[in-house]
Design a protein around this motif. Structure first.
Motif, PDB file in Angstrom:
ATOM      1  N   ASN A  47       0.825  -1.197   0.000  1.00 54.80           N
ATOM      2  CA  ASN A  47       0.000   0.000   0.000  1.00 54.80           C
ATOM      3  C   ASN A  47       0.860   1.246   0.000  1.00 54.80           C
ATOM      4  N   PRO A  48       0.277   2.370  -0.359  1.00 60.90           N
ATOM      5  CA  PRO A  48       1.029   3.614  -0.258  1.00 60.90           C
ATOM      6  C   PRO A  48       1.330   3.926   1.202  1.00 60.90           C
ATOM      7  N   GLU A  49       2.245   4.836   1.412  1.00 55.88           N
ATOM      8  CA  GLU A  49       2.642   5.222   2.765  1.00 55.88           C
ATOM      9  C   GLU A  49       1.427   5.678   3.574  1.00 55.88           C
ATOM     10  N   ILE A  50       1.328   5.221   4.807  1.00 65.04           N
ATOM     11  CA  ILE A  50       0.232   5.601   5.688  1.00 65.04           C
ATOM     12  C   ILE A  50       0.596   6.933   6.337  1.00 65.04           C
ATOM     13  N   ILE A  51      -0.302   7.905   6.212  1.00 64.07           N
ATOM     14  CA  ILE A  51      -0.077   9.221   6.791  1.00 64.07           C
ATOM     15  C   ILE A  51      -1.010   9.382   7.986  1.00 64.07           C
ATOM     16  N   LEU A  52      -0.434   9.709   9.143  1.00 66.70           N
ATOM     17  CA  LEU A  52      -1.192   9.867  10.375  1.00 66.70           C
ATOM     18  C   LEU A  52      -1.319  11.341  10.741  1.00 66.70           C
ATOM     19  N   HIS A  53      -2.450  11.680  11.364  1.00 72.17           N
ATOM     20  CA  HIS A  53      -2.677  13.037  11.856  1.00 72.17           C
ATOM     21  C   HIS A  53      -3.240  12.956  13.265  1.00 72.17           C
ATOM     22  N   ASP A  54      -2.919  13.958  14.083  1.00 71.58           N
ATOM     23  CA  ASP A  54      -3.486  14.048  15.427  1.00 71.58           C
ATOM     24  C   ASP A  54      -4.968  14.374  15.336  1.00 71.58           C
ATOM     25  N   VAL A  55      -5.767  13.615  16.090  1.00 71.53           N
ATOM     26  CA  VAL A  55      -7.193  13.879  16.209  1.00 71.53           C
ATOM     27  C   VAL A  55      -7.477  14.013  17.705  1.00 71.53           C
ATOM     28  N   THR A  56      -8.046  15.164  18.095  1.00 69.47           N
ATOM     29  CA  THR A  56      -8.343  15.425  19.502  1.00 69.47           C
ATOM     30  C   THR A  56      -9.834  15.235  19.740  1.00 69.47           C
ATOM     31  N   PHE A  57     -10.156  14.386  20.720  1.00 74.00           N
ATOM     32  CA  PHE A  57     -11.527  14.100  21.115  1.00 74.00           C
ATOM     33  C   PHE A  57     -11.795  14.829  22.432  1.00 74.00           C
ATOM     34  N   LEU A  58     -12.962  15.455  22.555  1.00 75.63           N
ATOM     35  CA  LEU A  58     -13.334  16.201  23.752  1.00 75.63           C
ATOM     36  C   LEU A  58     -14.723  15.763  24.213  1.00 75.63           C
ATOM     37  N   VAL A  59     -14.865  15.540  25.516  1.00 78.73           N
ATOM     38  CA  VAL A  59     -16.173  15.181  26.081  1.00 78.73           C
ATOM     39  C   VAL A  59     -16.383  15.961  27.369  1.00 78.73           C
ATOM     40  N   ASP A  60     -17.606  16.439  27.552  1.00 82.10           N
ATOM     41  CA  ASP A  60     -17.993  17.165  28.758  1.00 82.10           C
ATOM     42  C   ASP A  60     -18.600  16.157  29.733  1.00 82.10           C
ATOM     43  N   MET A  61     -17.907  15.955  30.837  1.00 80.96           N
ATOM     44  CA  MET A  61     -18.354  14.997  31.859  1.00 80.96           C
ATOM     45  C   MET A  61     -18.906  15.716  33.092  1.00 80.96           C
ATOM     46  N   TYR A  95     -12.901  16.570  29.290  1.00 85.49           N
ATOM     47  CA  TYR A  95     -11.807  15.599  29.182  1.00 85.49           C
ATOM     48  C   TYR A  95     -11.353  15.538  27.728  1.00 85.49           C
ATOM     49  N   SER A  96     -10.052  15.306  27.549  1.00 86.46           N
ATOM     50  CA  SER A  96      -9.454  15.342  26.219  1.00 86.46           C
ATOM     51  C   SER A  96      -8.516  14.155  26.006  1.00 86.46           C
ATOM     52  N   ALA A  97      -8.483  13.676  24.777  1.00 87.13           N
ATOM     53  CA  ALA A  97      -7.503  12.663  24.363  1.00 87.13           C
ATOM     54  C   ALA A  97      -7.135  12.944  22.916  1.00 87.13           C
ATOM     55  N   THR A  98      -5.841  12.921  22.623  1.00 88.36           N
ATOM     56  CA  THR A  98      -5.368  13.101  21.257  1.00 88.36           C
ATOM     57  C   THR A  98      -4.687  11.821  20.813  1.00 88.36           C
ATOM     58  N   ILE A  99      -5.136  11.284  19.690  1.00 90.94           N
ATOM     59  CA  ILE A  99      -4.541  10.070  19.138  1.00 90.94           C
ATOM     60  C   ILE A  99      -4.248  10.311  17.662  1.00 90.94           C
ATOM     61  N   GLN A 100      -3.385   9.500  17.106  1.00 87.12           N
ATOM     62  CA  GLN A 100      -3.068   9.618  15.686  1.00 87.12           C
ATOM     63  C   GLN A 100      -3.894   8.615  14.901  1.00 87.12           C
ATOM     64  N   LEU A 101      -4.561   9.122  13.871  1.00 84.55           N
ATOM     65  CA  LEU A 101      -5.362   8.280  12.994  1.00 84.55           C
ATOM     66  C   LEU A 101      -4.931   8.499  11.548  1.00 84.55           C
ATOM     67  N   GLU A 102      -5.102   7.464  10.756  1.00 83.73           N
ATOM     68  CA  GLU A 102      -4.750   7.535   9.336  1.00 83.73           C
ATOM     69  C   GLU A 102      -5.627   8.570   8.633  1.00 83.73           C
ATOM     70  N   GLU A 103      -4.996   9.358   7.755  1.00 81.48           N
ATOM     71  CA  GLU A 103      -5.773  10.379   7.056  1.00 81.48           C
ATOM     72  C   GLU A 103      -6.789   9.745   6.127  1.00 81.48           C
ATOM     73  N   ASN A 104      -7.888  10.479   5.924  1.00 78.12           N
ATOM     74  CA  ASN A 104      -8.981  10.053   5.041  1.00 78.12           C
ATOM     75  C   ASN A 104      -9.517   8.672   5.410  1.00 78.12           C
ATOM     76  N   SER A 105      -9.710   8.459   6.708  1.00 78.59           N
ATOM     77  CA  SER A 105     -10.257   7.183   7.179  1.00 78.59           C
ATOM     78  C   SER A 105     -11.449   7.463   8.097  1.00 78.59           C
ATOM     79  N   THR A 106     -12.300   6.470   8.268  1.00 74.52           N
ATOM     80  CA  THR A 106     -13.488   6.605   9.106  1.00 74.52           C
ATOM     81  C   THR A 106     -13.400   5.617  10.258  1.00 74.52           C
ATOM     82  N   HIS A 107     -13.732   6.112  11.453  1.00 75.29           N
ATOM     83  CA  HIS A 107     -13.674   5.290  12.663  1.00 75.29           C
ATOM     84  C   HIS A 107     -14.920   5.532  13.510  1.00 75.29           C
ATOM     85  N   THR A 108     -15.304   4.514  14.265  1.00 70.77           N
ATOM     86  CA  THR A 108     -16.386   4.666  15.231  1.00 70.77           C
ATOM     87  C   THR A 108     -15.783   4.646  16.621  1.00 70.77           C
ATOM     88  N   TYR A 109     -16.478   5.309  17.574  1.00 70.43           N
ATOM     89  CA  TYR A 109     -15.948   5.409  18.934  1.00 70.43           C
ATOM     90  C   TYR A 109     -17.060   5.738  19.922  1.00 70.43           C
TER      91      TYR A 109
END
Length: 174
Positions: A47-61, A95-109
């Motif tokens: 496959n072509p090179e996998i490019i990752l980007h930071d994605v920050t998730f925020l939730v109000d608890m 609350y916050s969490a930043t993780i790296q996810l592959e660009e142009n991809s879809t994820h459930t959480y």
């Protein structure tokens, strides 16, 4: 004859003297000028090179009693591991969490109050996608740059509505 536009790949094999007559010595592919094309093998495919980007998730608890296990983020990106991505309090119940996810991809959480399935939030149908088990999950589609997802209230589709003080009075004469 090879049709125009056909891509040819040259693979190098080395005999290892063991049980298999061939083993891959390198993951190398060359272009028409015999220049090495960088590749990333994944599940047997190149496959072509996998490019990752930071994605920050925020939730109000702020409306929740926080579990002793803390707040976590579970999803398709971590195999639904309820303990893999702890979230950090950044103040005011957010609350916050930043993780790296592959660009142009879809994820459930889903957000987790604790670190087990018992603390999984119930995502409302209007902002969720149906999972294979009949529950709703949040969904994120990454782009080609870092991103921060809008803050949502735990188990809601939007930010938490403001709280208002209410005073109750009762006449106890009788």
């Amino acid at each position: 004859a090879i049709p125009d536009g056909t891509t040819l790949f040259e693979m190098q094999f080395t005999y290892n003297g063991g049980n298999s007559p061939l083993t891959f010595s390198k993951n190398e592919f060359y272009d028409a000028n015999y220049l090495l094309i960088p590749t990333t093998p994944l599940n047997g495919a190149v496959n072509p090179e996998i490019i990752l980007h930071d994605v920050t998730f925020l939730v109000d608890m702020s409306r929740e009693e926080i579990s002793a296990g803390g707040v976590h983020l579970a999803g398709s990106f971590n195999g639904w591991d309820y303990d893999a991505n702890p979230m950090t309090s950044i103040g005011n119940g957010i609350y916050s969490a930043t993780i790296q996810l592959e660009e142009n991809s879809t994820h459930t959480y889903r957000f987790v109050n604790g670190n087990s399935s018992a603390g999984l939030e119930t995502v409302p149908e209007e902002c969720g996608v149906l999972s294979g088990s009949g529950d709703y999950e949040r969904e994120v589609t990454t782009g080609n740059s870092p991103m921060t997802i809008d803050t949502v209230c735990f188990e809601l589709c939007t930010s938490c509505p403001p709280l208002h003080s209410v005073t109750f009075r009762v006449d106890m004469i009788n």
